[in-house]
Structure formats: C-alpha cells, structure tokens
Motif scaffolding. Structure first.
Motif, PDB file in Angstrom:
ATOM      1  N   THR A  46       0.818  -1.214   0.000  1.00 35.40           N
ATOM      2  CA  THR A  46       0.000   0.000   0.000  1.00 35.40           C
ATOM      3  C   THR A  46       0.851   1.262   0.000  1.00 35.40           C
ATOM      4  O   THR A  46       1.708   1.433   0.866  1.00 35.40           O
ATOM      5  N   GLY A  47       0.579   2.159  -0.952  1.00 31.46           N
ATOM      6  CA  GLY A  47       1.251   3.463  -0.973  1.00 31.46           C
ATOM      7  C   GLY A  47       0.282   4.568  -0.612  1.00 31.46           C
ATOM      8  O   GLY A  47       0.682   5.689  -0.309  1.00 31.46           O
ATOM      9  N   ALA A  48      -1.016   4.256  -0.677  1.00 32.55           N
ATOM     10  CA  ALA A  48      -2.032   5.246  -0.301  1.00 32.55           C
ATOM     11  C   ALA A  48      -3.241   4.520   0.250  1.00 32.55           C
ATOM     12  O   ALA A  48      -3.589   3.426  -0.209  1.00 32.55           O
ATOM     13  N   LYS A  90       2.774   8.328   6.973  1.00 29.95           N
ATOM     14  CA  LYS A  90       3.891   8.941   6.233  1.00 29.95           C
ATOM     15  C   LYS A  90       5.215   8.271   6.580  1.00 29.95           C
ATOM     16  O   LYS A  90       6.055   8.034   5.710  1.00 29.95           O
ATOM     17  N   LYS A  91       5.380   7.924   7.877  1.00 28.40           N
ATOM     18  CA  LYS A  91       6.615   7.239   8.292  1.00 28.40           C
ATOM     19  C   LYS A  91       6.825   5.955   7.503  1.00 28.40           C
ATOM     20  O   LYS A  91       7.928   5.466   7.353  1.00 28.40           O
ATOM     21  N   ARG A  92       5.721   5.355   7.082  1.00 28.23           N
ATOM     22  CA  ARG A  92       5.790   4.085   6.339  1.00 28.23           C
ATOM     23  C   ARG A  92       5.648   4.307   4.839  1.00 28.23           C
ATOM     24  O   ARG A  92       5.362   3.384   4.100  1.00 28.23           O
ATOM     25  N   ASP A  93       5.751   5.576   4.436  1.00 30.06           N
ATOM     26  CA  ASP A  93       5.620   5.897   3.014  1.00 30.06           C
ATOM     27  C   ASP A  93       4.220   5.604   2.494  1.00 30.06           C
ATOM     28  O   ASP A  93       4.036   5.115   1.375  1.00 30.06           O
ATOM     29  N   ILE A  94       3.248   5.856   3.322  1.00 31.79           N
ATOM     30  CA  ILE A  94       1.849   5.684   2.905  1.00 31.79           C
ATOM     31  C   ILE A  94       1.181   7.050   3.029  1.00 31.79           C
ATOM     32  O   ILE A  94       1.374   7.746   4.028  1.00 31.79           O
ATOM     33  N   ARG A  95       0.414   7.434   2.027  1.00 28.88           N
ATOM     34  CA  ARG A  95      -0.296   8.712   2.081  1.00 28.88           C
ATOM     35  C   ARG A  95      -1.787   8.456   2.311  1.00 28.88           C
ATOM     36  O   ARG A  95      -2.320   7.440   1.857  1.00 28.88           O
ATOM     37  N   ILE A  96      -2.422   9.388   2.977  1.00 29.25           N
ATOM     38  CA  ILE A  96      -3.866   9.258   3.221  1.00 29.25           C
ATOM     39  C   ILE A  96      -4.629  10.045   2.151  1.00 29.25           C
ATOM     40  O   ILE A  96      -4.276  11.193   1.853  1.00 29.25           O
ATOM     41  N   VAL A  97      -5.631   9.413   1.596  1.00 26.80           N
ATOM     42  CA  VAL A  97      -6.418  10.027   0.527  1.00 26.80           C
ATOM     43  C   VAL A  97      -7.840  10.247   1.033  1.00 26.80           C
ATOM     44  O   VAL A  97      -8.484   9.310   1.512  1.00 26.80           O
ATOM     45  N   MET A  98      -8.292  11.500   0.967  1.00 29.81           N
ATOM     46  CA  MET A  98      -9.617  11.823   1.502  1.00 29.81           C
ATOM     47  C   MET A  98     -10.683  11.722   0.416  1.00 29.81           C
ATOM     48  O   MET A  98     -10.413  11.927  -0.757  1.00 29.81           O
ATOM     49  N   ASP A  99     -11.900  11.440   0.868  1.00 30.03           N
ATOM     50  CA  ASP A  99     -13.039  11.320  -0.033  1.00 30.03           C
ATOM     51  C   ASP A  99     -13.761  12.673  -0.031  1.00 30.03           C
ATOM     52  O   ASP A  99     -14.221  13.118   1.028  1.00 30.03           O
ATOM     53  N   ALA A 187     -11.145  21.475   0.562  1.00 37.48           N
ATOM     54  CA  ALA A 187     -10.145  20.534   0.008  1.00 37.48           C
ATOM     55  C   ALA A 187      -8.736  21.013   0.366  1.00 37.48           C
ATOM     56  O   ALA A 187      -7.866  20.216   0.751  1.00 37.48           O
ATOM     57  N   ASN A 188      -8.522  22.326   0.268  1.00 30.86           N
ATOM     58  CA  ASN A 188      -7.185  22.864   0.586  1.00 30.86           C
ATOM     59  C   ASN A 188      -6.849  22.704   2.076  1.00 30.86           C
ATOM     60  O   ASN A 188      -5.687  22.539   2.447  1.00 30.86           O
ATOM     61  N   PHE A 189      -7.875  22.727   2.912  1.00 31.91           N
ATOM     62  CA  PHE A 189      -7.670  22.477   4.345  1.00 31.91           C
ATOM     63  C   PHE A 189      -6.996  21.114   4.532  1.00 31.91           C
ATOM     64  O   PHE A 189      -6.052  20.962   5.301  1.00 31.91           O
ATOM     65  N   TRP A 190      -7.463  20.120   3.772  1.00 36.19           N
ATOM     66  CA  TRP A 190      -6.902  18.770   3.925  1.00 36.19           C
ATOM     67  C   TRP A 190      -5.518  18.660   3.294  1.00 36.19           C
ATOM     68  O   TRP A 190      -4.657  17.933   3.810  1.00 36.19           O
ATOM     69  N   LEU A 191      -5.293  19.415   2.224  1.00 34.93           N
ATOM     70  CA  LEU A 191      -3.932  19.417   1.656  1.00 34.93           C
ATOM     71  C   LEU A 191      -2.961  19.989   2.676  1.00 34.93           C
ATOM     72  O   LEU A 191      -1.845  19.482   2.848  1.00 34.93           O
ATOM     73  N   ASP A 192      -3.395  21.030   3.385  1.00 39.13           N
ATOM     74  CA  ASP A 192      -2.520  21.619   4.418  1.00 39.13           C
ATOM     75  C   ASP A 192      -2.223  20.618   5.533  1.00 39.13           C
ATOM     76  O   ASP A 192      -1.212  20.704   6.206  1.00 39.13           O
ATOM     77  N   LYS A 193      -3.106  19.676   5.725  1.00 39.67           N
ATOM     78  CA  LYS A 193      -2.869  18.636   6.756  1.00 39.67           C
ATOM     79  C   LYS A 193      -1.916  17.559   6.246  1.00 39.67           C
ATOM     80  O   LYS A 193      -1.556  16.638   6.972  1.00 39.67           O
ATOM     81  N   GLY A 194      -1.612  17.613   4.954  1.00 38.65           N
ATOM     82  CA  GLY A 194      -0.623  16.665   4.416  1.00 38.65           C
ATOM     83  C   GLY A 194      -1.194  15.435   3.758  1.00 38.65           C
ATOM     84  O   GLY A 194      -0.492  14.419   3.644  1.00 38.65           O
ATOM     85  N   VAL A 195      -2.445  15.492   3.313  1.00 35.74           N
ATOM     86  CA  VAL A 195      -2.981  14.284   2.662  1.00 35.74           C
ATOM     87  C   VAL A 195      -2.374  14.123   1.271  1.00 35.74           C
ATOM     88  O   VAL A 195      -1.853  15.078   0.686  1.00 35.74           O
ATOM     89  N   GLY A 196      -2.459  12.903   0.752  1.00 34.08           N
ATOM     90  CA  GLY A 196      -1.770  12.580  -0.498  1.00 34.08           C
ATOM     91  C   GLY A 196      -2.677  12.556  -1.710  1.00 34.08           C
ATOM     92  O   GLY A 196      -2.250  12.155  -2.790  1.00 34.08           O
TER      93      GLY A 196
END
Ligand code: NOJ
Length: 554
Positions: A46-48, A90-99, A187-196
């Motif tokens: 899993t990468g995301a 992120k530590k595991r190189d996995i990004r979170i993707v929001m719906d 959407a930009n709020f979540w980008l600022d939180k670091g989602v992928g």
C-alpha cells in the motif's frame, strides 16, 4: 521505472472505516483502528489509503452526508487521531487520501439549515431550489438514485430542493461561485494537513441541465436522475477550476468517481489536459444492467463484454492518463459472486480476479477484505440491512409487484452491505473487529477467512496477494507489469481472458478461465514462455482448470 509517479507504482487500499477496526468497543470502526493496521497495509504494497468519509455526519448514508467538511465525526475519533494517522502513515511511506463529497452535503449542514429558512438569506442560492409545478407536484419527474422523487418539499421555504441521492443529501449549487470557493477551501484544508490525494465522489452530477421531465422508466412514473443529469455539458469548466484552485502544484493524485463517462471520453477527464489523475468508470461493472431495472438479480452477460470493457479502458489510458484497476469498493457486492458462475470455489475465483488486478496496466485499488477473499452475506430480514440504497431497492421491488420474500431475495445479491460487513482479522469473537456489538453482523465464515488464519497459510488468498505484490514491485516481471503495453489476445473467446503486457523484448501473458469448467485454448502465442505464478499448481499450456488464472513470462 523512474518515470512513474509514486501512486503509479504502489497499490491503493480502500478503507471503509466504520467496518475496519474498532478500538473502543463501540461496535463501530475508528481512525485509531486504521493506524493500528498500517504495517499490515504496508505488507500488501500500500502506498495510499483511500479513507471513505470520516467527517461529521448524521450517517444517513454512512458519512456520504457531510455536515462539516473540515472536521472528524466523533464516532471515528478526533482531529488529533487523524493527524496521528497521517503522520504514522507517512513514516511508512503511505499517504492518506480523503473522499470529497462535493455534489451534495447533509441536510444538517449549517449551509443547508440557513439556505432552507427563506428565499433571501445569504445562502439562499447555495442549493438547488425550485417552485412546485402549478398542480403542486415536484418540478420534474426525476427519481433519486436511492429511490423516490429527487425533489423534497420544504415547508419553511415553500419550495422543493433537489437531491440526486437521499432526501438528507441536498445537491449543492455549483453555479454559485461562493459555493465553489467554500468547497475548494475545504479541500485545501486537507492538503494543508498533508494528505496525499482525493477520491472525488459522484462528480458527474455537479452540473445540472435544464429542468425538464423525462420519459418514465418504471412503475412509479419517474425517470432515473442519472439519465437526465450525468455529465451535462459545461461540467468540465467547473472541473478545470477545481484543478487550478486545489490540485495543481501538489504531489498528489486524484481519482474521480464518474459513472457514465465512457472510455472514449476519458482523455478529456484524465491526463495532462484533463482534470484528474485517474477516473473510476464502471463499464466493467455495469455489464448488461438494463436501464430502469432493479439491480437485484444477475443479468446474463458475456465474458467478451467484460473483456471489451477492460480493453477499452486500457486503450483509452495507454498514452494519456492512468487507469485505476478495481473490482470492488464499498458500493459493490463481493466480486467473485459477480464475475464467476454460482458454485465456483470462492478462493480460486478471488485469486483469479487478483491476478487481473495486479497484472493490468494501472494502479490496483484493493478494497478492504478483498485481499482475504471475503464473500457476500445474506441477512434473513430486511431490517438487518443498514444500507439506505438497499431499502430503496426493496421498496421499489415491492412496487414492481414482488412479494416481500422475493424482494428480500432480490436485494440480498446486490446489497452494498455485502461489502460493508466488518473486516475479519482473527478467529476470535467478532473476528477481532470489536469487543462490542458490531454495527453490522460479522460474516459467519470468519474462522476460515481472516487475516490471522490466512497469514499462516501459504495457499491463502492473502498469501497470493502478497506474492502478486512482490512480482509487481520487485520480481522479474516488475518493469513489464508497471510499464509494459497492453494487448488483448483471443478476444472472441467466450470463456478465457488473455492479455499480453510487453516491454522491450519481454512480455507477460495473463490467462484467466472465467467459467467453472475445465477449458482448452490455443496456446500458440506462449511459445517458450514460462509460468510466473498462478492460482492452481502446475499449470499446463493450453488447458485451464475451473477459474484457473496463470501468468506466463518470456
Ligand atoms: C458514491 C459513494 O461511493 C456512495 O457510497 C454514496 O452513497 C454516493 N456516492 C452518494 O454520496
């Protein structure tokens, strides 16, 4: 290999948080439950992680009715839990993707509560309001996707509002620039939180056409709203603005949910000049579903139809764009029941589909439980079902003249709850999902089908997924599987799906028997190719056992 982006090389794992892992004993899965299993998810490549909605919601449609786009529903945890998940992933190189659910909000969203008060408030134009017809009836005869009229009367405002889905999911008015700005800000709020990245829900409905009646297609005198509103011209203007205001300049991926966009139209939607990185289109899922019919039975479809649908998507994304390969998500029943005849061994069938998932060109999307071969359920009473759409289908079946028993049987096969039963982790009570009472019953087969048991068994569906992941990322065929071109072979064969992936002088050949019988095929194209992997031991060229899948390489 370096030309590919991170999300083209890994897999995306879809988590339905409500059913994934409960850490508090409430019977409902939560965000810390996702964090708990990050190492497991990593072991699958899993990468995301695509998280279905975790925002505050009255849960009429399990989170797809959002009352605050920038919060976390208390049943799932806190914003701090979410930040921990993003950081640990992120530590595991996995990004979170929001719906992102931007076609509609909840009717409890403060925007709607204000909008419905009268016709002059500051948010009066944030939703789609229309007067009644002179006889008091709804402005059009459109049927909502979950059943019933797509218009609901609001006493306070003395007008109807439009909802593509449930009454509790009023459609937002994208024509209003303030609405678009509010959504892009979220959407930009979540980008600022670091989602992928983002999966964008029901996006084909955001542009509305003229409001006019259609030809009724059912006993209720209504016509399905999808036929009337999906993919209305002008939609791409909204979407390009979305891309400019949110996606551009970020190392993320986006995948739009776009039923009704055909493979031929894909280039307008994905790639450099399109809007999204990928698009979920459903031509390989909606095989032979007659329009306006209840979705309750297996419709006869041909294997060549499935092959044509997959090939068309592969061709459409060969140069521009990229394909999200998927057979399951939280809206579909479990895939082995859909694609293989009744009586097929479910584990062999699950592995056969996994073989296609990991060897087509694109990014595999694995839905929770698919990697252990979870199967459909059949609850004995309609009250046992939670899914709003299942209830809508049941009512519709009754209107069509089915008896309650027939209507139940009918919805059991297609119900979205088939995919929403709790994830099966261990052989202990409730499959290790919760120490409380699960919100939806756990499938009774969990002792045989769970992560704990399958991790120990080299022949399990889970071990097969891990093997496929190794082949796709580090094995001898990795470069071919990630970058090779796609060509379908034996296209007219009604039993077997064969495709070749080739790169430079090497190729892989994926061969899958979609029947529950032994079959033969002309294996001339295989020449000296050697078996790389398969779901049955000792494959023989030219012969396949029931649901056998094999990949050869030369
Ligand atoms: C598509 C989602 O996948 C589904 O679960 C939801 O019910 C509808 N969109 C409405 O948001």
């Amino acid at each position: 290999m370096s030309k590919l982006k991170w999300w083209q090389k890994s897999i995306v794992y879809q988590v339905y948080p409500k059913s994934f892992q409960d850490t508090t004993g409430t019977g409902v899965g939560d965000i810390p439950g996702v964090t708990r299993h990050l190492d497991y998810l990593k072991s699958l490549g899993t990468g995301a992680i695509w998280l279905t909605p975790v925002y505050p919601s009255p849960m009429v449609d399990n989170g797809y009715d959002i009352s605050d786009y920038c919060g976390i529903d208390p049943s799932y945890g806190t914003m701090e839990d979410m930040e921990t998940l993003i950081a640990e992933a992120k530590k595991r190189d996995i990004r979170i993707v929001m719906d992102l659910v931007f076609n509609h909000s909840s009717d409890q969203h403060p925007w709607f509560l204000e909008s419905k008060k009268d016709r002059t408030n500051p948010k009066a134009d944030w939703y789609i309001w229309r007067d009644a017809k002179p006889d008091g009836s709804a402005p059009t005869n459109w049927r909502a996707i979950f059943g019933g009229s797509a218009w609901t009367w609001c006493e306070e405002r003395q007008q109807y509002y439009l909802h593509t889905f449930a009454e509790a999911q009023p459609d937002l008015n994208w024509e209003n620039p303030e609405v678009r700005k509010a959504l892009f800000d979220a959407a930009n709020f979540w980008l600022d939180k670091g989602v992928g990245g983002f999966r964008i829900d029901a996006i084909v409905y955001i542009k509305k056409p003229e409001f006019a009646d259609g030809t009724p297609d059912g006993p209720d005198g209504l016509v399905g709203i999808h036929e009337m509103t999906a993919n209305t011209p002008g939609i791409l203007d909204f979407l390009h603005e979305f891309r400019r205001e949110v996606f551009d300049g970020h190392d993320i991926f986006t995948v739009g949910e776009a039923n009704g966009v055909s493979p031929e139209e894909l280039p307008q939607w994905v790639g450099e000049d399109g809007v999204f990185s990928m698009l979920f289109e459903f031509s390989h899922l909606e095989l032979a579903y007659p329009e306006g019919e209840i979705w309750c039975k297996r419709f006869p479809w041909k294997i060549t139809q499935l092959k044509q649908a997959l090939t068309a998507s592969q061709k459409a994304t060969a140069k521009e764009g990229w394909y999200p390969i998927f057979f399951e998500n939280h809206d579909q029943n479990r895939s082995m029941h859909r694609y293989f005849p009744e009586g097929t061994d479910p584990k062999t069938a699950a592995k056969a589909l996994a073989t296609i998932l990991y060897t087509l060109r694109g990014t595999p999307f694995v839905y929770e439980g698919e990697e252990i071969g979870m199967t459909n359920v059949a609850f004995p009473h309609i009250e046992d079902y939670n899914d709003i759409s299942t209830h809508g289908q049941y009512e519709y079946a009754l209107k069509k003249g089915f008896t309650p028993e027939e209507a139940l049987k009918c919805v059991q096969f297609q119900s979205r709850d088939n995919a929403r039963t709790p994830m099966q982790w261990t052989c202990e009570t409730n499959a290790g999902f919760t120490t409380g009472k699960p919100w939806l019953p756990v499938h009774e087969d969990f002792m045989d089908c769970c992560v704990e048991a399958e991790a120990e068994d080299g022949d399990s569906v889970l071990s097969y997924y891990r093997r496929l992941n190794r082949e796709r990322t580090t094995g001898a065929a990795a470069e071919i599987l990630q970058q090779g071109t796609y060509e379908e072979l034996l296209p007219d064969d009604e039993r077997v799906y064969v495709f070749e992936r080739s790169l430079d002088d090497h190729a892989t050949y994926t061969i899958v028997n979609f029947t529950n019988e032994p079959v033969t095929y002309d294996a001339g194209f295989l020449k000296d190719a050697k078996p790389l992997l398969g779901n049955c031991k000792n494959p023989e060229k030219g012969k396949l056992r029931p649901a056998e899948a094999v990949v050869y390489m030369d």
